[in-house]
Design an enzyme around this catalytic site. Structure first.
Site, PDB file in Angstrom:
ATOM      1  N   TRP A  15       0.554  -1.104   0.077  1.00 54.79           N
ATOM      2  CA  TRP A  15       0.329  -0.012  -0.514  1.00 54.79           C
ATOM      3  C   TRP A  15       0.773   0.858  -0.308  1.00 54.79           C
ATOM      4  O   TRP A  15       0.181   2.380  -0.061  1.00 54.79           O
ATOM      5  CB  TRP A  15      -0.781  -0.643   1.347  1.00 54.79           C
ATOM      6  N   HIS A 100      12.795  -2.823  -1.378  1.00 53.26           N
ATOM      7  CA  HIS A 100      12.187  -2.433  -2.562  1.00 53.26           C
ATOM      8  C   HIS A 100      12.917  -1.025  -2.934  1.00 53.26           C
ATOM      9  O   HIS A 100      13.244   0.446  -2.354  1.00 53.26           O
ATOM     10  CB  HIS A 100      10.651  -1.641  -2.014  1.00 53.26           C
ATOM     11  N   GLU A 102      11.415   2.247  -3.877  1.00 56.18           N
ATOM     12  CA  GLU A 102      11.685   3.293  -3.201  1.00 56.18           C
ATOM     13  C   GLU A 102      12.387   3.659  -2.706  1.00 56.18           C
ATOM     14  O   GLU A 102      12.608   4.410  -1.801  1.00 56.18           O
ATOM     15  CB  GLU A 102      10.665   3.883  -3.075  1.00 56.18           C
ATOM     16  N   GLY A 239       1.119  -2.962  -6.344  1.00 56.51           N
ATOM     17  CA  GLY A 239       1.286  -1.432  -5.667  1.00 56.51           C
ATOM     18  C   GLY A 239      -0.102  -1.278  -5.802  1.00 56.51           C
ATOM     19  O   GLY A 239      -0.947  -1.018  -5.404  1.00 56.51           O
ATOM     20  N   GLY A 240      -0.798  -0.306  -6.720  1.00 58.66           N
ATOM     21  CA  GLY A 240      -1.613   1.033  -7.140  1.00 58.66           C
ATOM     22  C   GLY A 240      -2.634   0.155  -7.269  1.00 58.66           C
ATOM     23  O   GLY A 240      -4.013   0.152  -7.322  1.00 58.66           O
TER      24      GLY A 240
HETATM   25  P1  PGA Z   1       2.569  -0.935  -8.790  1.00 60.97           P
HETATM   26  O1  PGA Z   1       3.624  -0.904  -7.744  1.00 60.97           O
HETATM   27  O2  PGA Z   1       1.950  -1.662  -9.089  1.00 60.97           O
HETATM   28  O3  PGA Z   1       1.619   0.515  -8.807  1.00 60.97           O
HETATM   29  O4  PGA Z   1       3.852  -0.155  -9.891  1.00 60.97           O
HETATM   30  C1  PGA Z   1       4.820  -1.865  -7.880  1.00 60.97           C
HETATM   31  C2  PGA Z   1       5.667  -1.941  -6.233  1.00 60.97           C
HETATM   32  O5  PGA Z   1       5.861  -1.085  -6.289  1.00 60.97           O
HETATM   33  O6  PGA Z   1       5.409  -2.945  -5.588  1.00 60.97           O
END
Ligand code: PGA
Length: 263
Positions: A15, A100, A102, A239-240
Site C-alpha cells: 500500500w 523496495h 523506492e 502497488g496501485g
Molecule cells: P505498482 O507498484 O504496482 O503501482 O507499479 C508495485 C510496487 O512498487 O511494489
C-alpha cells in the site's frame, strides 16, 4: 510447461504511504467476502506502520496475512522515528518487504543495508520479501542479469541455505513500478528463471525450488493471469491495483482459478 505447484502462490499488496488505520480495516472488511480462500494462495497486505496492528487484528480468522513495508536493521536503540522487527512482529506482522526500489532510490538503502535488515527479520521470525530489479538504464544497457545477481548475492550475504528457503524474492524492474509499463510475461519469466538459477548456485537446488519468486511492477487485473501462467512466476507484488478491494480481489481470484484448473 506445466506450472510448478510445489510453491504456494502469493498475491501481495503493497500500500506504500496510503490508507489510515480506519481505511485499512474497512478495506479488509470489503476484501474478505470478495476472495475465495485456498491454502494454495497466500494473500498478503502490507499497510503503513500505523495500520499494522488494527489490520492484523481485523484479518484474524480470514485468509489475509498482514506484514510491513520496511523496518530498521537494529534490534532496538536510539534511532528516532524508526521501527524494529520485534515491534512489527508483536503488532501482528508476519512478513516484511525489504529493499523496495523506492527505499533504495529515495532513502538511499544499499545492498549492505538490505542485507542487515534481512538477517534481522529472519532472527525475529518475520518472512522477508526481498526486492531486486534493474533500472531502465541498466535494462537498456543489457545489464539485467549482472544487476540481479549482485543485488541477490549482496542482499542475502550470510543467509545460509535453510533460512534462504524461507525467503520470498520479488523481481520488480524499476522501469515498471508505477509507470504503467509491465514487463511482458516472457521478460519476467526470463528474469525469474535467472534468479532461480542464481539461488541454486549460491545456496542449493532445494532452496531454489522452495523460494517463491514474485513479480511486481504495474500489475493490473488484466495481465495478472498471463504473468501467473509463467512457470517461474509464483506470485505478484501489487502497488496501485491493491488500493481498491475489487481490483485486488480480481487479481487474487484469477490466481485461484488458475490453481483450481491446473492444480
Ligand atoms: P505498482 O507498484 O504496482 O503501482 O507499479 C508495485 C510496487 O512498487 O511494489
Amino acid at each position: 510447461m506445466a506450472k510448478q505447484r510445489s510453491r504456494p502462490s502469493i498475491i501481495a499488496g503493497n500500500w506504500k504511504m496510503y490508507k489510515t488505520a480506519g481505511e485499512a480495516v474497512q478495506f479488509i472488511d470489503a476484501l474478505n467476502p470478495l476472495i475465495q480462500s485456498s491454502d494454495k494462495v497466500r494473500v498478503l497486505l502490507a499497510p503503513p506502520f500505523t495500520a499494522i496492528y488494527p489490520a492484523a487484528e481485523r484479518a484474524k480468522g480470514t485468509s489475509i496475512v498482514i506484514g510491513a513495508q520496511n523496518m530498521n536493521d537494529a534490534s532496538e536503540g536510539a534511532f528516532t522515528g524508526e521501527v524494529a522487527a520485534l515491534m512489527l512482529k508483536e503488532a501482528g506482522a508476519q512478513f516484511v518487504i525489504l529493499g523496495h526500489s523506492e527505499r533504495r532510490r529515495i532513502f538511499k538503502e544499499d545492498n549492505g543495508m538490505v542485507n542487515r535488515k534481512v538477517l534481522r527479520a529472519l532472527e525475529a521470525g518475520l518472512q522477508p520479501i526481498v526486492c531486486i530489479g534493474e533500472t531502465r538504464e541498466e535494462h537498456e544497457a543489457n545489464k539485467m542479469e549482472q544487476v540481479l545477481k549482485a543485488q541477490l548475492v549482496e542482499s542475502l550475504a550470510g543467509v545460509t541455505a535453510r533460512p534462504a528457503a524461507q525467503l520470498v524474492i520479488a523481481y520488480e524492474p524499476v522501469w515498471a513500478i508505477g509507470t504503467g509499463l509491465t514487463a511482458t510475461p516472457e521478460q519476467a519469466q526470463k528474469a525469474h528463471a535467472y534468479i532461480r538459477k542464481c539461488i541454486e548456485e549460491q545456496w542449493s537446488a532445494t532452496a531454489a525450488q522452495a523460494v517463491p519468486i514474485i513479480y511486481g511492477g504495474s500489475v493490473k487485473p488484466d495481465h495478472a493471469k498471463a504473468l501467473m501462467e509463467q512457470p517461474d512466476i509464483d506470485g505478484l507484488l501489487v502497488g496501485g491495483a491493491a488500493l481498491q478491494p475489487d481490483s485486488f480481489a480480481r487479481i487474487v481470484n484469477f490466481e485461484q482459478s488458475i490453481v483450481t484448473s491446473k492444480g
